[in-house]
Structure formats: C-alpha cells, structure tokens
Design a protein around this motif. Structure first.
Motif, PDB file in Angstrom:
ATOM      1  N   PHE A 821       0.824  -1.200   0.000  1.00 23.23           N
ATOM      2  CA  PHE A 821       0.000   0.000   0.000  1.00 23.23           C
ATOM      3  C   PHE A 821       0.861   1.253   0.000  1.00 23.23           C
ATOM      4  O   PHE A 821       1.920   1.289   0.616  1.00 23.23           O
ATOM      5  N   THR A 822       0.385   2.257  -0.683  1.00 17.28           N
ATOM      6  CA  THR A 822       1.012   3.572  -0.629  1.00 17.28           C
ATOM      7  C   THR A 822      -0.022   4.558  -0.114  1.00 17.28           C
ATOM      8  O   THR A 822      -1.035   4.795  -0.761  1.00 17.28           O
ATOM      9  N   VAL A 823       0.206   5.085   1.075  1.00 15.75           N
ATOM     10  CA  VAL A 823      -0.681   6.090   1.650  1.00 15.75           C
ATOM     11  C   VAL A 823      -0.039   7.453   1.418  1.00 15.75           C
ATOM     12  O   VAL A 823       1.106   7.687   1.816  1.00 15.75           O
ATOM     13  N   VAL A 824      -0.740   8.334   0.756  1.00 13.19           N
ATOM     14  CA  VAL A 824      -0.194   9.650   0.454  1.00 13.19           C
ATOM     15  C   VAL A 824       0.101  10.383   1.763  1.00 13.19           C
ATOM     16  O   VAL A 824      -0.791  10.584   2.576  1.00 13.19           O
ATOM     17  N   PRO A 825       1.355  10.788   2.021  1.00  6.95           N
ATOM     18  CA  PRO A 825       1.686  11.492   3.272  1.00  6.95           C
ATOM     19  C   PRO A 825       0.926  12.815   3.365  1.00  6.95           C
ATOM     20  O   PRO A 825       0.784  13.539   2.379  1.00  6.95           O
ATOM     21  N   ARG A 826       0.462  13.113   4.561  1.00 11.53           N
ATOM     22  CA  ARG A 826      -0.313  14.332   4.744  1.00 11.53           C
ATOM     23  C   ARG A 826      -0.070  14.874   6.145  1.00 11.53           C
ATOM     24  O   ARG A 826      -0.075  14.109   7.118  1.00 11.53           O
ATOM     25  N   LEU A 904       8.056  16.875   8.466  1.00  9.20           N
ATOM     26  CA  LEU A 904       7.240  15.701   8.769  1.00  9.20           C
ATOM     27  C   LEU A 904       6.864  14.929   7.506  1.00  9.20           C
ATOM     28  O   LEU A 904       6.771  13.703   7.525  1.00  9.20           O
ATOM     29  N   ILE A 905       6.655  15.637   6.412  1.00  5.94           N
ATOM     30  CA  ILE A 905       6.403  14.945   5.137  1.00  5.94           C
ATOM     31  C   ILE A 905       7.601  14.093   4.770  1.00  5.94           C
ATOM     32  O   ILE A 905       7.462  12.956   4.285  1.00  5.94           O
ATOM     33  N   ASP A 906       8.818  14.628   4.995  1.00  2.00           N
ATOM     34  CA  ASP A 906      10.029  13.856   4.715  1.00  2.00           C
ATOM     35  C   ASP A 906      10.049  12.562   5.536  1.00  2.00           C
ATOM     36  O   ASP A 906      10.427  11.497   5.031  1.00  2.00           O
ATOM     37  N   VAL A 907       9.652  12.654   6.817  1.00  2.00           N
ATOM     38  CA  VAL A 907       9.640  11.469   7.669  1.00  2.00           C
ATOM     39  C   VAL A 907       8.584  10.478   7.190  1.00  2.00           C
ATOM     40  O   VAL A 907       8.803   9.264   7.169  1.00  2.00           O
ATOM     41  N   LEU A 908       7.440  10.996   6.788  1.00  2.00           N
ATOM     42  CA  LEU A 908       6.333  10.131   6.386  1.00  2.00           C
ATOM     43  C   LEU A 908       6.547   9.466   5.044  1.00  2.00           C
ATOM     44  O   LEU A 908       5.949   8.421   4.763  1.00  2.00           O
ATOM     45  N   THR A 909       7.381  10.063   4.195  1.00  2.00           N
ATOM     46  CA  THR A 909       7.554   9.537   2.836  1.00  2.00           C
ATOM     47  C   THR A 909       8.384   8.272   2.884  1.00  2.00           C
ATOM     48  O   THR A 909       9.571   8.297   3.210  1.00  2.00           O
ATOM     49  N   PRO A 910       7.806   7.124   2.566  1.00  2.00           N
ATOM     50  CA  PRO A 910       8.539   5.863   2.630  1.00  2.00           C
ATOM     51  C   PRO A 910       9.309   5.611   1.353  1.00  2.00           C
ATOM     52  O   PRO A 910       9.101   6.294   0.341  1.00  2.00           O
ATOM     53  N   PRO A 911      10.191   4.611   1.341  1.00  2.00           N
ATOM     54  CA  PRO A 911      10.862   4.227   0.097  1.00  2.00           C
ATOM     55  C   PRO A 911       9.819   3.756  -0.908  1.00  2.00           C
ATOM     56  O   PRO A 911       8.781   3.212  -0.516  1.00  2.00           O
TER      57      PRO A 911
END
Length: 938
Positions: A821-826, A904-911
């Motif tokens: 799953f890819t959850v769009v970071p917000r 926080l977007i940087d932290v939330l963004t997964p590989p």
C-alpha cells in the motif's frame, strides 16, 4: 466435468520421454546412476510442462480449468511413464501371479481431473489382496522418485476389500473414492472396486452422505469465520468458495449417480440457467486459483492484500470511474461467492422437492408431514414457503412480505421460496419501490425487535435487498482495498444493525454502559436504524461518502415513510457519523475547546445520544479486535463532557473547574498536611489539574512525594486498567530536551503500542509523563516479564546505554501486505482546535520506527510535545500531537509552519514500494475506529 487439453504434446510428449528413458537404460549406468539420471529427466519434463501450462494461462490461451486439466495430464504422463520404467527396468516380473497385480488410481481433485499448480497428488495403489514384496519395492521406488521431483503425493496402499471397508467407516475416504479415476495398471481391479463401491457403499446411504456433507460444510464455514464477505477470503475453503461447489457436486454425484454436472439439468436438479451459473462460478474460481498458485509459488488459497492487485492485473481488471481495478476484481469475487450461496439453496430446495415423491426409506431430507397456511404463505415445520409457484410473479410485494412474516413469526425461509425469488427478482422494479406498503414492510424488518440482522442478511443473500434499495445494491460485495476493513460494505452495515439490536436488547450492557443506558431515551428508533443502514451506503463513489450518503438519506428516508424532521436527523447523522470517533480518538478531549467545538457541531442532546450509539455500532461492526475498552472510555468521556453543554449548561470557567479539582484532590489526601497539599498545588501547572481526574492526581502526588523523599533520579510506575484494556505508565524524572522522543523509542523497542500520552512539567523542572499503552492485540500490556523489561529499557535509554534508533532500524521490514500500500503522506496543522497549543495531525503508511522518527523530528524542530494520540487504521498511521514552541506558545509564524510540514512529510515519505495508492486522512472514510498502533513495528 472433463476438460479437453489442447496441444497435449507441447505440455509433455510421452513418446519422446519414453525414447529418452529407453536410450538411458541402454547405457547400463547401474542402479544408482540410473536413478539420478531418471530424476533429472523427469524433473526437466515436469518443469517444461508446468512452464507451458503457466505460459498458456498468463497469455490467456487457457482458462484456469484448462490449466488444471493440463497440469493433471502432465502428472498423469509422468506417473504412467515412471510406472512402466519401474516395472520394466528395476523390478521386472516375468510370470506375475494373480496376487501381483497393481492398479494406480487417482483420487480426490486429481481423480476429478483438476490439479492446481500447488495441489497434492492423491494416489491409491490398488492391490487384489495383501501387499507382496514386489508391490512394496515398486511402490516405494515410485514414491521416492515422485517426492524427489518435488511433487506432494498423498498416497494409500490398499486392497479392494480394504477400500470398501474404510469407505463405509470414513466419510473423507468415501468422498475421495467418489471421484476416483483409473490411471494405469490392471484395469480389472479398478472396475471391481468401482462396481463394489457403487453396490456396497453408495447404495442406500444417500441420506447419511448428504447430511454428513452439509454438516461438514457448516463446520468448515464456522472455522473460516462463517462469512463469505471477509476482505481476505479463502477461495477454496471459505464460504462461497470452490469447496462449496465441490460439496454440491459430491452430493449430486452420490445421489443422482451422474458423471457430469450437465446431467443435473436433465434430472431437473438445476435449470439450464442455474447450470450456466454453476459453470461460470467454477471457471472464475479456477482462474483465480491457478493464477494465485503461480504468483505465490505455493498452494496458497487466501486472497491476501499483497496478491490481490497482481491477480486483478492478470485477470484484466483496470481502474476506472473512481474504482480501483483490485476493488472491481474483489467485488466480482464476492458476487460469485454470493452466487454459490444461491446455487446451494436452489440445489437443496430441488433435492427436497424430489424427495417428496420418494418412499419414506429413500427420503433425503426430513419433510414435515403437515403444512398450514400462515398470513398468505405456507408454513412447513419451522420454514415459510409459498402457496403457489406463481405467487411472486402475481404479487411481487410478497417477496418482501415473506421476510417480514418469517421474522415476526421467528421462522426460516424455505429453500424453494428462495429459489422462486431468484427467478422473479426483476419484478422488484420502480413501481414496487414506490409502494408505501412495501416500504412499510421493509422498515418493519429493519426496525424489528426480533433479530433484524438475520432478516436483513437473508434479504441480502436472496438479492431482494439490493433490488429494493438500489443504493444499497451498489455496495453489495463492495470492498475497500485497505487493511483496516474486515468485511465488505454490505456485510459491515448488516453487522452494525445487529450490534445496534444487541445494544437495544441489553446484550452489551457490560461493555457499553452508556449506550445501554441512553438507547432507551432515544426519541426515534426509526431514525437510528435508518442512519445505521445508510451511513456507509455511498462508499466507492469517488466522493466523500459521508456527504453523498447524507444526500441519499434525504432522498431515501421519505420513501421509507419518515417525516421531514426524521429525514433531516438521519441525513445529519450520516453526514457526521465519523465526528464523534474523530474527536474522541484524534483530539485532546480534556481540552475545553475540543468539547466546545464538538458541542457546537452536535447542537442537541438527542443528536448526541443518537451519535454515540451509532458510533459504537459502527466500530463494533468493523471487525474482530477493533473495539476495546480504551475506545469505549474515550467515547464515554466525550459524551459526559458534552452532554451538560447541550442540556442548558455552559463551559465551566477555568477558575471554577480548577477550584473544584483542588477540592476533590484535597479530599483524597486526608493523610497529608495542608501545607503539603498546597505546595503540591503550587508545584504543578493549572493545565495538569484541568486535564487529569482526581484519582490519577492522587496517585501521581503520592508517587512524587515518595520519589522526592528517596531522591530517586527516575521513578516509573505501571497500572493495569482492565476495563479500559490499557496499561498506564507514569514516568517522573528531571525534564530535559528530547525526553518524550527517547521514552517513545524505549516503549517501541519493548513491543508496546502507545495509544495516548500526556506530558507535564512541574514548575521546578520535573517531568511527569503519562503513557497509555497496549499490547499488539489491543489488550493491556500486563505480562510481568514484559513490564520488567519495559522499566529496564526506559532506564537504559535515558542513561544512553541503549539507542532505540539502532535497534528499530535493525528490525524486520514491514510485511508484504503493508508494503503493498502507498498512503499519500499528509500533515495537517490546526491552530484553532486548542486554546493553548498547536495541533499537528500526520497521516502516512505505517512502518518500523515511524512514531520514534516523528517525535525526534518534532524535537529537532524545537517543539515541545504536550500530548499525543496514536492510532493506525490498517496500513495507515494517524498520529496527533499537541505542541508548543520553547516558550509554551502556539506556533504561528508562517515560515515555521511550512518548515514543520516539510520535515514531517520527509519522515512520512517511505521508500518507493507497492502498487496501490490510498488517498485520504485517518478514519475519514474508514469506519470510525482505529486500531492502536503496534509501536514495535513503527
């Protein structure tokens, strides 16, 4: 049932294989070397044949059933050739006696001529009498070589007499033999076994076999969860899966002595249309099963989240009209499973009808001797049926009346009546939908005090529900592709109505005391039940389902006969059915601003009562393990804080609340001197007393006094709250920068789930932090050895001897199910939700160490975390932090706010990983209730 295999020689050329084996035998390599070469030759032939079957399937040159037939043909030729080589070159026998004959018989699914890529090969080595040394040598050689080829061979060695004796004793063996197929050897033995099986086993035992198979099916359904609408179904063993079709076929074959399902049409068991549905369902399930086995490389039968997108792609389901291809694929699956259920009912009805004309000795089902008329229908025993087969054709409203009478009289529906409904569904049209009497009957079913869940499920299974309420029909078999939802939308809705009925009947009083108390005070039951029915009816339409659902309610409720005021209330409940859970689970409900904002939204005590009961029913129906005592406590607290404001009260002034809190605490500290109490009050900030209940303050006060007396650098206390299903961890130590992040890391290392956190700093610089935690199953974190490890780990982390980041980075990556799953970071930053703090909500895909990384990032941004609310919704992490700057103020500078969001977007963004994007924030569109997040996997 037989499927022709096209271009057989491209799968395996037996003549060519035999020539290769003969050439090898002529080399006279010796037994050991010959055996090695034998394995190599057969393994190459098997691999080439499997590759060709897979190529045909993936190139859409073959269906799933054709693939299964091709794999069966491949294994047939391998076994036959191996047998001939074994008895011709390794264990030849010149003059075999009558007792040295051997037949190879295929059993079960292999006997049926269907072999999935990962299925077992069930073989019977059939002997005339007892096993001889020659038999033993041949069978052992063949089995060991087949195992060396990687085939999973289930085998038995029996004589004809033994087969008959065991088949009489064991239904499983009897079922396997029902589909036996001669494979190779002395065909006379097979003919003898088949003849004796028909005469000695099958004859006169139809009733016993039928009842055994139906009982076995029901037991299997219970083991698998007794629902065909779980979003990760088992396509073989689950309700509505292949095994259900097999059960129908076994019963038909046993009772009617047929060798092909098409013969059931001639015998009147199935109509031509029903037979086509049978074949269509079987073909679809085999398509899915063969692709599934090839994709996973193993005999996997569950349609798990990590394989669903790939299966959808292979089977040609694409995204369009706001619906993902994987959701379209799974909806098709659930509709097929529903069709299998319908065929089961039709099949049983026809069996029963045929049984009526037989003698009592041959009756297959218990038929009541007497039937009586009841409210326009026929009651036979405990089942309700039609008087005439044309009843629904002449009076379509009776398709709804039947279920209302059955519910009210507490009767079951006769399979024959369900069969007739299936054939007359098209008569449920716009005219019937507009009929006031039909709508009254439907509303009576929905709001009945006699088990509306069962009645509505029957209505749905029969196809009447979706035809009569087309908006509901759109969500029948509708899944949402995420890890949070356990059931399809229609199944979730019906279960929620069942939970509401349980609350109303007092069955859940202990678990939901507030809902149990106030449900009797609700002015309109019709409003509540209609709101539960409609709350998710707009799922899958590409827009906010709450908004669209409210629009549907405004159109649908007048049709049901609700007044204008009732319709308005239903529409409001549907529009805001997530509001209470969002507020309780994602906001600090001890903050008066939170409660005031919620009260302004709700506006009336009746709406508040309706909303809490609706919320509880919604959460409970999401799936097993979703509800726990912690959620219940949050909802109850929010209700009790809001209710006075809606009943003519007002927000208590801060000074008044503070004074009242001090008085309650003083009453609990009767053994303290007054000056000690006043010193404690001066030492702690007002926010602490305003947001903490008196019993907790008393515990903290005693903990602080004891720690100060002992000069303890670190004090840690745990308290298990069984009712809320949580463990409370209280930490008292000298405050320092990054303390919260480090403790969070320690808790993560120990495998606990953080669901809430409150952070306080005394005026003399001591930290009083309260963490609410659970284990991974949503229960209290209460095992003594784990609590001991937690205390030790927190101490080691604060001393610097243990580094959480290094440990968490070494943990295993998320499962494939999550990575798919890819959850769009917000990141949402709100300066209006609290009077004193900035509220930051982060949404992203859950992964190892995420909470620790987020808290470290906030520390790096020079923000102080005052409270935190932690949850996951399946694969989605939703964390809310109440923060202030270093001076204790809200963060208002535009540049600073943008920097917080970027970091926080940087932290939330997964590989980069996975192929499915889930857009949205938190539980909006996710059925109200989150699971506490497993901190060890963050």
């Amino acid at each position: 049932m037989d499927i022709a295999v096209k271009h057989r020689r491209t799968i395996i050329d037996r003549k060519e294989l035999v020539e290769t084996l003969d050439a090898m035998a002529a080399e006279k390599l010796g037994n050991a070397a010959t055996r090695i070469r034998l394995v190599q030759i057969f393994k190459a032939a098997l691999a080439a044949g499997r590759a060709e079957c897979r190529r045909r399937l993936e190139a859409t040159e073959a269906t799933g059933r054709e693939t299964a037939a091709g794999l069966c043909f491949l294994v047939d030729q391998i076994i036959r050739t191996l047998h001939d080589f074994t008895v011709g070159h390794f264990y030849p026998i010149v003059n075999p006696t009558a007792g040295e004959r051997l037949d190879l018989i295929a059993l079960g699914g292999y006997g049926r001529g269907e072999l999935a890529p990962g299925s077992d090969v069930d073989l019977l080595f059939l002997l005339p009498y007892k096993e001889t040394p020659w038999h033993e040598q041949v069978i052992e050689f063949m089995l060991y070589l087949l195992w060396d080829l990687g085939l999973k061979v289930g085998h038995a060695t029996r004589s004809v007499d033994e087969c008959i004796r065991l088949a009489k004793q064991d239904q499983t063996i009897r079922t396997a033999m029902l589909e036996m197929r001669w494979l190779w050897g002395d065909q006379l033995l097979y003919a003898e076994l088949k003849d004796r099986f028909t005469r000695d086993v099958m004859a006169g035992s139809g009733t016993d076999f039928l009842q055994a198979k139906l009982t076995e099916r029901d037991d299997r359904h219970r083991r698998m969860g007794d629902s065909r609408y779980t979003v990760e179904p088992n396509l073989k063993e689950g309700k509505g899966g292949l095994r259900d079709l097999h059960t129908l076929w076994w019963i038909a074959k046993y009772i009617h002595k047929v060798d092909d399902a098409a013969d059931l049409v001639g015998k009147g068991v199935l109509s031509a249309d029903e037979y086509r549905r049978f074949v269509k369902a079987e073909n679809f399930l085999w398509d899915v099963r063969c692709h599934l086995h090839f994709v996973t490389g193993r005999p996997e039968e569950r349609l798990t989240f990590d394989v669903q997108p790939e299966l959808a792609r292979r089977l040609g389901y694409t995204d369009h009209a706001g619906t993902k291809g994987v959701e379209r694929f799974m909806k098709h699956y659930f509709l097929v499973a529903k069709d299998v259920g319908s065929l089961t009912r039709i099949f049983c009805a026809n069996l029963e009808e045929q049984a009526r004309g037989r003698s009592s000795r041959l009756k297959l089902l218990r038929i009541p001797k007497r039937a009586k008329k009841l409210e326009g229908f026929l009651q036979e025993g405990n089942r309700l049926s039609v008087i005439e087969d044309t009843q629904f054709e002449l009076a379509p409203i009776d398709m709804i009346r039947l279920f209302e009478v059955a519910q009210r009289q507490e009767l079951d529906i006769h399979p024959h009546a369900l069969h007739l409904i299936t054939r007359n569904l098209k008569r449920i049209d716009a005219t019937l939908r507009a009929d006031p009497e039909a709508n009254r009957l439907f509303l009576d079913i929905l709001t009945s005090r006699k088990d509306p869940e069962t009645a509505l499920r029957r209505l749905n299974e029969a196809g009447v529900f979706g035809r009569f309420v087309p908006d509901f029909g759109r969500v029948v078999a509708q899944m949402q592709y995420d890890m949070y939802h356990v059931y399809t939308v229609d199944e979730h809705t019906i279960r929620a109505i069942g939970v509401l009925h349980q609350i109303e009947s007092g069955q859940l009083a202990e678990e939901h005391p507030v809902a149990d108390e106030i449900v009797a005070k609700i002015l309109s039951r019709r409003v509540l039940y209609c709101a539960v029915l409609i709350h998710d009816i707009a799922k899958g339409r590409g827009r906010d389902h709450s908004v669209v659902g409210a629009e549907i309610a405004e159109r649908l409720c007048p049709r049901f006969g609700l007044t204008e005021a009732e319709t308005e209330t239903v529409a409001w409940l549907v529009r805001y059915h997530l509001a209470m859970s969002n507020t309780a689970f994602k906001r600090d409900i001890t903050d008066p601003k939170t409660v005031q904002d919620f009260a302004e939204l709700v506006q009336s005590p009746e709406r508040l009562r309706l909303l809490i009961v609706l919320t509880v029913a919604d959460i409970r129906a999401v799936g097993p393990g979703i509800w726990n005592g912690w959620k219940g406590q949050l909802l109850r607290t929010l209700y009790h804080e809001t209710e006075p404001l809606l009943s003519g009260g007002h927000v208590t002034a801060g000074r008044d609340r503070l004074a009242r809190g001090h008085a309650e605490v003083s009453a609990r500290l009767k053994d303290w001197r007054q000056d000690e109490i006043e010193a404690f009050f001066r030492r702690c900030p007002d926010s602490y007393f305003l947001s903490t209940d008196a019993p907790s303050i008393e515990r903290h006060a005693r903990l602080i006094r004891e720690a100060d007396r002992d000069n303890a650098p670190l004090t840690l206390a745990t308290r298990i709250d069984r009712f809320r299903a949580v463990t409370e961890v209280t930490l008292y130590t000298a405050d320092h920068a990054g303390l919260f992040a480090r403790v969070t890391g320690a808790i993560s290392v120990c495998g606990a789930s953080i669901v809430d956190a409150k952070i306080f700093t005394t005026h003399d610089g001591m930290a009083l932090d309260v963490f609410t935690i659970q284990d991974a199953e949503g229960d209290p974190f209460d095992r003594p050895e784990r609590l001991a490890k937690l205390s030790t780990t927190i101490e080691q982390v604060l001393m610097g001897s243990v580094r959480p980041r290094e440990i968490l980075e070494g943990r295993a990556a998320p499962s494939k199910r999550t990575m798919n799953f890819t959850v769009v970071p917000r990141v949402l930053i709100d300066n209006n939700a609290s009077t004193r703090m900035t509220v930051i909500e982060v949404n992203g895909r859950d992964r190892p160490g995420l909470l620790f990384e987020l808290t470290r990032a906030l520390f790096g941004l020079n923000l102080t975390i005052r409270s935190a609310h932690i949850a996951t919704y399946g694969e989605r992490a939703v964390d809310v932090f109440y923060v202030s700057d270093l001076f204790g103020h809200k963060v208002r500078h535009g540049g600073k706010l943008k920097a917080i969001e970027r970091r926080l977007i940087d932290v939330l963004t997964p590989p980069p990983a996975g192929s499915v994007t889930v857009v949205g924030a938190g539980p909006a569109g996710a059925d109200t209730a989150a699971r506490p997040r497993r901190a060890a996997t963050r």
